[in-house]
Scaffold this motif. Structure first.
Motif, mmCIF file in Angstrom:
data_model
loop_
_atom_site.group_PDB
_atom_site.id
_atom_site.type_symbol
_atom_site.label_atom_id
_atom_site.label_comp_id
_atom_site.label_asym_id
_atom_site.label_seq_id
_atom_site.Cartn_x
_atom_site.Cartn_y
_atom_site.Cartn_z
ATOM 1 N N ASP A 250 108.852 108.118 117.284
ATOM 2 C CA ASP A 250 108.719 106.756 116.770
ATOM 3 C C ASP A 250 109.968 105.918 117.004
ATOM 4 O O ASP A 250 109.895 104.737 117.342
ATOM 5 C CB ASP A 250 108.423 106.779 115.264
ATOM 6 C CG ASP A 250 107.040 107.305 114.962
ATOM 7 O OD1 ASP A 250 106.278 107.527 115.919
ATOM 8 O OD2 ASP A 250 106.727 107.496 113.767
ATOM 9 N N GLU A 251 111.134 106.520 116.827
ATOM 10 C CA GLU A 251 112.379 105.776 116.966
ATOM 11 C C GLU A 251 112.564 105.271 118.400
ATOM 12 O O GLU A 251 112.934 104.113 118.618
ATOM 13 C CB GLU A 251 113.558 106.650 116.567
ATOM 14 C CG GLU A 251 114.897 105.919 116.592
ATOM 15 C CD GLU A 251 116.034 106.784 116.103
ATOM 16 O OE1 GLU A 251 117.202 106.422 116.381
ATOM 17 O OE2 GLU A 251 115.770 107.807 115.450
ATOM 18 N N ARG A 254 110.019 102.515 119.118
ATOM 19 C CA ARG A 254 110.431 101.275 118.457
ATOM 20 C C ARG A 254 111.588 100.604 119.216
ATOM 21 O O ARG A 254 111.618 99.392 119.397
ATOM 22 C CB ARG A 254 110.829 101.566 117.019
ATOM 23 C CG ARG A 254 111.058 100.325 116.165
ATOM 24 C CD ARG A 254 111.314 100.666 114.702
ATOM 25 N NE ARG A 254 110.134 101.273 114.078
ATOM 26 C CZ ARG A 254 110.020 102.558 113.759
ATOM 27 N NH1 ARG A 254 111.024 103.394 114.009
ATOM 28 N NH2 ARG A 254 108.927 103.011 113.192
#
Length: 260
Positions: A250-251, A254
C-alpha cells in the motif's frame, strides 16, 4: 512588404501562412498535392503559388519555410539552393540541422497542432501562446533573431535549445505519449466490449491517437534512439507499480499515485 515562401501547405504550413498574411507578409506557397495547395489559396493562407519546389526555393523571398512531412523536409534541405534564410518545422531536429550545416538555416519546431490534417483545419491562432523551439546549432545570431521575431508575430513563445536537447525532450513529452495513446486504443479495441465503456478520462488520455499516422511514422523512425530510451525508462516504472500491486504494498502504491 516582406515575403515568405512556404513548402507544404498542410495544417502547420497553412496556419503559418494565415498568421503571416494577417501580419502583412506576402505569402507564396507550394505543395505536392494540388488539392491541398488549392485549399490553402481558398482559405487565404497563401496569396500566390509556385509550380514546383525548385521554383519556390529560387524565387525572391526573405524566408523559405519547409513545412512538409519530416522525410520530405530532409530531402529538401539536401537539394535546396537559395540565398534566402531557410527554416523548417519538423518534429525531429538533429538530422535536419546536421544536413543543413553550411547553409543559412534555422531549425524550429512549434509545440502546437491538432488531430486534424490538411489546410482545412488551419487557423492563425494555432500558435498563440505556444512554445516554439528554435535550435541554435550552427545558426547566426542575426538569423536566430529574425526567426524569433517572426514567431512572435504568430503569437508563439520562442525557446532556444540545441537540436539534441530538443530531440531528447520531445521523445518524453510528445513521442512517448503518442506511442502510449495508440497502444491503449489498440489494446482496448482488441478486448471484447471494452470500447463500450469508454468515457472522458480515456478519451482525454488517448486523444492524440487520432493524429495522422503517416507523419508519425517519420517522426518515430527519425528519433528512434531517444524514443527507445524513454520507453525503457517507462517500462521500469510500470514494473515498479506492478511489483507493488502484486505484493499488496500500500505504501509504495500510495507513493506512486501521489507523485501524479
Amino acid at each position: 512588404m516582406r515575403s515568405v515562401s512556404i513548402a507544404g501547405t498542410g495544417l502547420i504550413g497553412a496556419s503559418i501562412g494565415l498568421g503571416l498574411s494577417r501580419a502583412g507578409w506576402e505569402v507564396v506557397g507550394w505543395d505536392p498535392d494540388s488539392t491541398t495547395l488549392s485549399t490553402a489559396v481558398e482559405i487565404g493562407a497563401i496569396s500566390s503559388t509556385a509550380e514546383s519546389f525548385d521554383e519556390l526555393a529560387t524565387g525572391a523571398t526573405d524566408l523559405l519555410i519547409l513545412a512538409g512531412p519530416p522525410r520530405a523536409i530532409l530531402e529538401q534541405i539536401d537539394s535546396v539552393v537559395t540565398e534566402a534564410l531557410v527554416m523548417d518545422v519538423a518534429g525531429v531536429k538533429l538530422d535536419a540541422v546536421v544536413r543543413a550545416k553550411g547553409k543559412r538555416f534555422v531549425g524550429t519546431h512549434p509545440m502546437a497542432g491538432r488531430e486534424t490534417r490538411g489546410p482545412s483545419g488551419a487557423t492563425p491562432s494555432l500558435f498563440r501562446g505556444a512554445t516554439w523551439v528554435v535550435t541554435t546549432d550552427w545558426a547566426s545570431e542575426e538569423d536566430l533573431g529574425f526567426v524569433e521575431g517572426l514567431l512572435e508575430q504568430l503569437g508563439a513563445r520562442p525557446v532556444r535549445m540545441t537540436a539534441g536537447e530538443h530531440d531528447r525532450g520531445v521523445a518524453m513529452i510528445s513521442h512517448l505519449p503518442q506511442v502510449l495513446a495508440t497502444a491503449l486504443v489498440n489494446e482496448a479495441a482488441d478486448r471484447t466490449n471494452t470500447l463500450e465503456l469508454v468515457a472522458g478520462s480515456f478519451r482525454d488520455l488517448t486523444r492524440v491517437a487520432a493524429s495522422d499516422p503517416a507523419n508519425w511514422v517519420d517522426v518515430l523512425e527519425l528519433n528512434t534512439p531517444q524514443i527507445l530510451a524513454v520507453i525503457e525508462d517507462f517500462r521500469e516504472r510500470l514494473v515498479v507499480v506492478a511489483t507493488a500491486l502484486a505484493e499488496n504494498d500500500d505504501e509504495s502504491i500510495r507513493a506512486f499515485l501521489g507523485r501524479g
